[in-house]
Design a protein around this motif. Structure first.
Motif, PDB file in Angstrom:
ATOM      1  N   GLN A 150       2.442   1.949  -3.324  1.00 37.19           N
ATOM      2  CA  GLN A 150       1.288   2.237  -4.299  1.00 37.19           C
ATOM      3  C   GLN A 150       1.385   3.530  -4.039  1.00 37.19           C
ATOM      4  O   GLN A 150       0.976   4.304  -5.050  1.00 37.19           O
ATOM      5  CB  GLN A 150       0.089   1.507  -4.306  1.00 37.19           C
ATOM      6  N   ASP A 151       1.064   4.095  -2.833  1.00 38.74           N
ATOM      7  CA  ASP A 151       1.052   5.494  -2.781  1.00 38.74           C
ATOM      8  C   ASP A 151       2.306   6.355  -3.177  1.00 38.74           C
ATOM      9  O   ASP A 151       1.774   7.458  -4.047  1.00 38.74           O
ATOM     10  CB  ASP A 151       1.009   5.906  -1.051  1.00 38.74           C
ATOM     11  N   ASN A 162       1.327   6.116  -7.161  1.00 31.75           N
ATOM     12  CA  ASN A 162       0.348   6.784  -7.581  1.00 31.75           C
ATOM     13  C   ASN A 162       0.257   8.286  -6.966  1.00 31.75           C
ATOM     14  O   ASN A 162      -0.717   9.120  -7.203  1.00 31.75           O
ATOM     15  CB  ASN A 162      -0.937   6.328  -6.947  1.00 31.75           C
ATOM     16  N   ALA A 163       1.432   8.803  -6.687  1.00 28.64           N
ATOM     17  CA  ALA A 163       1.458  10.205  -6.039  1.00 28.64           C
ATOM     18  C   ALA A 163       1.259  11.050  -7.338  1.00 28.64           C
ATOM     19  O   ALA A 163       1.626  10.877  -8.354  1.00 28.64           O
ATOM     20  CB  ALA A 163       2.904  10.546  -5.785  1.00 28.64           C
ATOM     21  N   THR A 198       7.699   8.836   4.096  1.00 32.53           N
ATOM     22  CA  THR A 198       6.963   8.173   4.845  1.00 32.53           C
ATOM     23  C   THR A 198       7.272   6.760   5.036  1.00 32.53           C
ATOM     24  O   THR A 198       7.108   5.897   6.126  1.00 32.53           O
ATOM     25  CB  THR A 198       5.389   8.272   4.603  1.00 32.53           C
ATOM     26  N   ALA A 213       6.027  10.686  -0.076  1.00 31.05           N
ATOM     27  CA  ALA A 213       5.682   9.069   0.164  1.00 31.05           C
ATOM     28  C   ALA A 213       6.955   8.245   0.503  1.00 31.05           C
ATOM     29  O   ALA A 213       6.697   7.112   1.325  1.00 31.05           O
ATOM     30  CB  ALA A 213       4.759   8.710  -0.818  1.00 31.05           C
ATOM     31  N   HIS A 251       4.936  14.757  -4.007  1.00 32.38           N
ATOM     32  CA  HIS A 251       4.229  13.990  -3.098  1.00 32.38           C
ATOM     33  C   HIS A 251       4.723  12.676  -3.268  1.00 32.38           C
ATOM     34  O   HIS A 251       4.706  11.971  -2.145  1.00 32.38           O
ATOM     35  CB  HIS A 251       2.834  13.772  -4.089  1.00 32.38           C
ATOM     36  N   LYS A 270       0.689  -1.020   0.155  1.00 30.66           N
ATOM     37  CA  LYS A 270       0.150   0.173  -0.145  1.00 30.66           C
ATOM     38  C   LYS A 270       0.813   1.059   0.087  1.00 30.66           C
ATOM     39  O   LYS A 270       0.456   2.132  -0.756  1.00 30.66           O
ATOM     40  CB  LYS A 270      -0.886  -0.194   1.307  1.00 30.66           C
ATOM     41  N   ALA A 271       1.879   1.359   0.796  1.00 29.52           N
ATOM     42  CA  ALA A 271       2.746   2.333   0.991  1.00 29.52           C
ATOM     43  C   ALA A 271       3.647   2.648  -0.343  1.00 29.52           C
ATOM     44  O   ALA A 271       3.675   3.604  -0.910  1.00 29.52           O
ATOM     45  CB  ALA A 271       3.771   2.444   2.297  1.00 29.52           C
TER      46      ALA A 271
END
Length: 187
Positions: free
Chosen positions: A56-57, A60-61, A73, A70, A66, A53-54
């Motif tokens: 993909q974040d 997909n930023a 993060t 990510a 962004h 999920k991280a």
């Protein structure tokens, strides 16, 4: 052949070395499908879902800033326990969001090497196994050429082909939008 503007690939070091040698001006980006599949492999099962999920974040930023946030993060969440997973992302940090410098309509195709074109490799491999080699180098090249020529009829066209000429001409894109026309670049 003119140098490609962008090359998309996985971690195949030979590919990147050859690309730099033959087409030094070509920009690089990494395949997100490979990253999403490979990075969680260096994590325990319990952390893999969250890591995917991280990742993909990051993928997909909406823009590079962004994506970099990510990545930070992701590093904060998994860095202390799983430095190998973080290294796989941070080693390619400069190349991963390169696709943001191109038209947004092309992003879906620039994020990955996993497209319908990949099936050509399988077609060629299958044919060479069935024939047990082509006999000579010339015959092998002719066979591969004919197989690829035949396969290209089934390829999906690039999304929004009109910006391709702008990209080739050196137009600048930010966040997937054209910010400068080629004439302005030359001035």
């Amino acid at each position: 052949m003119r140098a490609p503007v962008l090359a998309v690939g996985d971690g195949a070091l030979g590919f990147w070395k050859a690309l730099a040698e033959v087409f030094p001006t070509t920009r690089e980006t990494r395949c997100w499908v490979h990253k999403t599949a490979n990075v969680p492999g260096s994590l325990p099962k319990s952390a893999q879902r969250g890591a995917k999920k991280a990742i993909q974040d990051i993928c997909n930023a909406e823009d590079k800033q962004h994506a970099e946030a990510a990545i930070r993060t992701f590093a904060q969440l998994y860095g202390a326990k799983f430095p190998k997973a973080i290294k796989e992302i941070t080693d390619d940090q400069a190349e991963l969001p390169t696709f943001h410098d191109f038209p947004a309509e092309h992003w879906i195709q620039l994020r990955t090497t996993k497209s319908d074109r990949v099936h050509v490799r399988h077609t060629v491999r299958l044919r060479t196994k069935v024939t047990r080699g082509a006999g000579s180098r010339t015959a092998a090249l002719a066979m591969v050429f004919k197989l690829v020529e035949s396969a290209q009829q089934r390829w999906r066209a690039v999304n929004a082909p009109h910006p391709v000429a702008l990209v080739r001409a050196g137009a600048r894109f930010e966040r997937g939008r054209l910010v400068e026309r080629p004439e302005a670049v030359e001035a």
